[in-house]
Design a protein around this motif. Structure first.
Motif, PDB file in Angstrom:
ATOM      1  N   ASN A 135       0.811  -1.239   0.000  1.00 47.46           N
ATOM      2  CA  ASN A 135       0.000   0.000   0.000  1.00 47.46           C
ATOM      3  C   ASN A 135       0.842   1.286   0.000  1.00 47.46           C
ATOM      4  O   ASN A 135       0.527   2.248   0.707  1.00 47.46           O
ATOM      5  N   LEU A 136       1.912   1.289  -0.789  1.00 46.30           N
ATOM      6  CA  LEU A 136       2.678   2.534  -0.921  1.00 46.30           C
ATOM      7  C   LEU A 136       1.824   3.565  -1.657  1.00 46.30           C
ATOM      8  O   LEU A 136       1.208   3.269  -2.694  1.00 46.30           O
ATOM      9  N   SER A 137       1.781   4.775  -1.117  1.00 47.79           N
ATOM     10  CA  SER A 137       1.001   5.852  -1.745  1.00 47.79           C
ATOM     11  C   SER A 137       1.511   6.112  -3.159  1.00 47.79           C
ATOM     12  O   SER A 137       2.692   5.913  -3.478  1.00 47.79           O
ATOM     13  N   HIS A 138       0.617   6.583  -3.999  1.00 45.44           N
ATOM     14  CA  HIS A 138       1.002   6.914  -5.370  1.00 45.44           C
ATOM     15  C   HIS A 138       1.933   8.128  -5.366  1.00 45.44           C
ATOM     16  O   HIS A 138       1.657   9.147  -4.714  1.00 45.44           O
ATOM     17  N   ILE A 139       3.023   8.000  -6.077  1.00 44.95           N
ATOM     18  CA  ILE A 139       3.991   9.097  -6.186  1.00 44.95           C
ATOM     19  C   ILE A 139       3.916   9.657  -7.600  1.00 44.95           C
ATOM     20  O   ILE A 139       4.319   8.996  -8.567  1.00 44.95           O
ATOM     21  N   SER A 140       3.389  10.851  -7.723  1.00 38.87           N
ATOM     22  CA  SER A 140       3.269  11.495  -9.034  1.00 38.87           C
ATOM     23  C   SER A 140       4.492  12.363  -9.304  1.00 38.87           C
ATOM     24  O   SER A 140       5.183  12.804  -8.381  1.00 38.87           O
ATOM     25  N   ASN A 141       4.756  12.579 -10.558  1.00 40.86           N
ATOM     26  CA  ASN A 141       5.874  13.429 -10.937  1.00 40.86           C
ATOM     27  C   ASN A 141       5.594  14.892 -10.593  1.00 40.86           C
ATOM     28  O   ASN A 141       4.451  15.354 -10.642  1.00 40.86           O
ATOM     29  N   ASN A 142       6.648  15.588 -10.251  1.00 42.20           N
ATOM     30  CA  ASN A 142       6.527  17.026 -10.034  1.00 42.20           C
ATOM     31  C   ASN A 142       6.622  17.720 -11.399  1.00 42.20           C
ATOM     32  O   ASN A 142       7.628  17.610 -12.090  1.00 42.20           O
ATOM     33  N   LEU A 143       5.558  18.407 -11.775  1.00 44.03           N
ATOM     34  CA  LEU A 143       5.478  18.995 -13.108  1.00 44.03           C
ATOM     35  C   LEU A 143       5.850  20.472 -13.143  1.00 44.03           C
ATOM     36  O   LEU A 143       5.541  21.173 -14.111  1.00 44.03           O
ATOM     37  N   GLU A 144       6.527  20.935 -12.112  1.00 42.37           N
ATOM     38  CA  GLU A 144       6.929  22.345 -12.095  1.00 42.37           C
ATOM     39  C   GLU A 144       8.141  22.549 -13.001  1.00 42.37           C
ATOM     40  O   GLU A 144       9.125  21.816 -12.925  1.00 42.37           O
ATOM     41  N   TYR A 145       8.033  23.557 -13.858  1.00 40.77           N
ATOM     42  CA  TYR A 145       9.113  23.888 -14.778  1.00 40.77           C
ATOM     43  C   TYR A 145       9.382  25.382 -14.722  1.00 40.77           C
ATOM     44  O   TYR A 145       8.704  26.128 -14.009  1.00 40.77           O
ATOM     45  N   GLU A 146      10.369  25.797 -15.513  1.00 42.00           N
ATOM     46  CA  GLU A 146      10.692  27.221 -15.578  1.00 42.00           C
ATOM     47  C   GLU A 146       9.449  28.002 -15.990  1.00 42.00           C
ATOM     48  O   GLU A 146       8.739  27.598 -16.910  1.00 42.00           O
ATOM     49  N   PRO A 147       9.162  29.131 -15.323  1.00 38.46           N
ATOM     50  CA  PRO A 147       7.942  29.890 -15.636  1.00 38.46           C
ATOM     51  C   PRO A 147       7.822  30.286 -17.088  1.00 38.46           C
ATOM     52  O   PRO A 147       6.754  30.224 -17.665  1.00 38.46           O
ATOM     53  N   GLU A 148       8.929  30.696 -17.726  1.00 40.11           N
ATOM     54  CA  GLU A 148       8.849  31.124 -19.114  1.00 40.11           C
ATOM     55  C   GLU A 148       8.559  29.963 -20.047  1.00 40.11           C
ATOM     56  O   GLU A 148       8.034  30.149 -21.134  1.00 40.11           O
TER      57      GLU A 148
END
Length: 288
Positions: free
Chosen positions: A182-195
Motif C-alpha cells: 500500500n505505498l502511496s502513489h507518487i506522481s511526478n513534479n510537473l513544475e518547470y521554468e515559468p517562461e
C-alpha cells in the motif's frame, strides 16, 4: 544630445527591446534527474554506508554550496548531503512543492520486519522491529541496496517510524520493500521554468534584423533632427553676436560733394587788411 541618443539606442539593442528577457540573481534549487543519488559525505565512497537515498526524480534539492565542478552540497527536506552536479538540473525559480510529502506505506499482515541502518541485512544493523500490519509508516525516498536472503528485489525504502507504544521515539532507516504494501502513489513534479510553462501565453515576439534596424532609425531620427536644428540656431546666434561687436567704418560716397564756402569781408574782421599789388608806370612812348 547625440551622445544620450546613442546610449539609449545601445540600451535598447542590448536588452533585445524588452522582449523575453529573464534572469535571476541567485540560483537556489535544482531538479533531480533520473538516478540522482544523495550521499552523506562529499567523498562519494564507502558504498552503501555513505549512500543515503535516491532523490525522487522530478523533485528538487536546494543548492547550499558548490564543492567542485562535479559535486554540490545540497539539502532535501531536512536532510543535508551531497549530489553529483550532472545528476541535477539547476532552475531559476522557487518550486512550490520541492519535496515529497504525505507518502506512506504499510507493513504486510503476515509478518513483521526490521528497520536497518543501511540498505543491507549483512552490512547494516537493526535499529528497531516493526510489527506486522503496521499502518502508515512515513516514506521519504527509496534506494537500491542489497538483495536479502529469500528476496527478489534490491529496493529499500528510507522511512521514518514512531512506535505506537512510545510516541517520543523516532526511528529513521531502511525497510525492505518486499515486506511492505500500500505505498502511496507518487506522481511526478510537473513544475518547470515559468517562461517555459507559460510559453503559449507569453511567447517571445520574433524580431528580424531588418525590423530592429527600422525601430532603431525611428527612435534615433527625431533626436538627430532636433540636434541639427539646435546646431543651426546656435551657429546663427554666434554669427550675429560677432557682427554686432565689429566697429562700423565710415562710408565713402562715390559721387563728389560740393561745399559752399562763405567769403569773409574785412568788415567782419577789422584786423584783416587787404593789400593790392603796386605796378610801375611805363610810358607807352618808350615801348615804341
Amino acid at each position: 544630445m547625440l551622445f544620450f541618443c546613442l546610449i539609449a539606442c545601445s540600451k535598447i539593442t542590448n536588452e533585445n527591446f524588452g522582449f523575453a528577457t529573464y534572469q535571476t540573481e541567485t540560483i537556489s534549487y535544482a531538479k533531480a534527474n533520473k538516478n540522482c543519488l544523495f550521499f552523506r559525505s562529499q567523498s562519494m565512497s564507502d558504498g552503501l554506508v555513505n549512500l543515503w537515498f535516491e532523490i525522487p526524480e522530478t523533485y528538487f534539492v536546494s543548492i547550499l554550496s558548490k564543492i567542485s565542478d562535479t559535486i554540490y552540497r545540497a539539502q532535501y527536506d531536512n536532510y543535508v548531503g551531497y549530489v553529483y552536479a550532472d545528476s541535477v538540473s539547476i532552475v531559476s525559480f522557487l518550486p512550490t512543492a520541492p519535496f515529497l510529502k504525505n507518502i506512506t506505506f504499510d507493513i504486510k499482515q503476515n509478518v513483521g520486519t526490521q528497520i536497518w541502518s543501511c540498505p543491507s541485512d549483512t552490512t547494516g544493523r537493526v535499529l528497531s522491529t516493526i510489527s506486522a500490519d503496521t499502518k502508515q509508516v512515513e516514506y521519504i525516498a527509496s534506494v537500491n541496496g542489497e538483495i536479502p536472503i529469500g528476496g527478489t528485489s534490491n529496493i529499500w525504502y528510507y522511512a521514518k517510524w514512531t512506535p505506537a507504544s512510545s510516541s517520543t521515539s523516532v526511528y529513521e532507516g531502511y525497510v525492505y520493500s518486499e515486506s511492505t504494501t500500500n505505498l502511496s502513489h507518487i506522481s511526478n513534479n510537473l513544475e518547470y521554468e515559468p517562461e517555459i510553462a507559460n510559453q503559449s501565453l507569453n511567447a517571445p515576439i520574433p524580431i528580424t534584423s531588418t525590423a530592429q534596424t527600422i525601430m532603431i532609425i525611428l527612435i534615433v531620427l527625431p533626436f538627430l533632427i532636433l540636434f541639427v536644428l539646435f546646431t543651426i540656431k546656435l551657429s546663427r546666434h554666434i554669427l550675429s553676436k560677432r557682427q554686432t561687436k565689429q566697429p562700423q567704418e565710415p562710408t565713402v560716397s562715390s559721387s563728389p560733394q560740393f561745399v559752399r564756402k562763405v567769403k569773409k569781408s574785412s568788415e567782419d574782421n577789422p584786423e584783416l587788411e587787404v593789400v593790392f599789388p603796386e605796378y610801375d608806370y611805363i610810358d607807352d612812348d618808350d615801348l615804341l
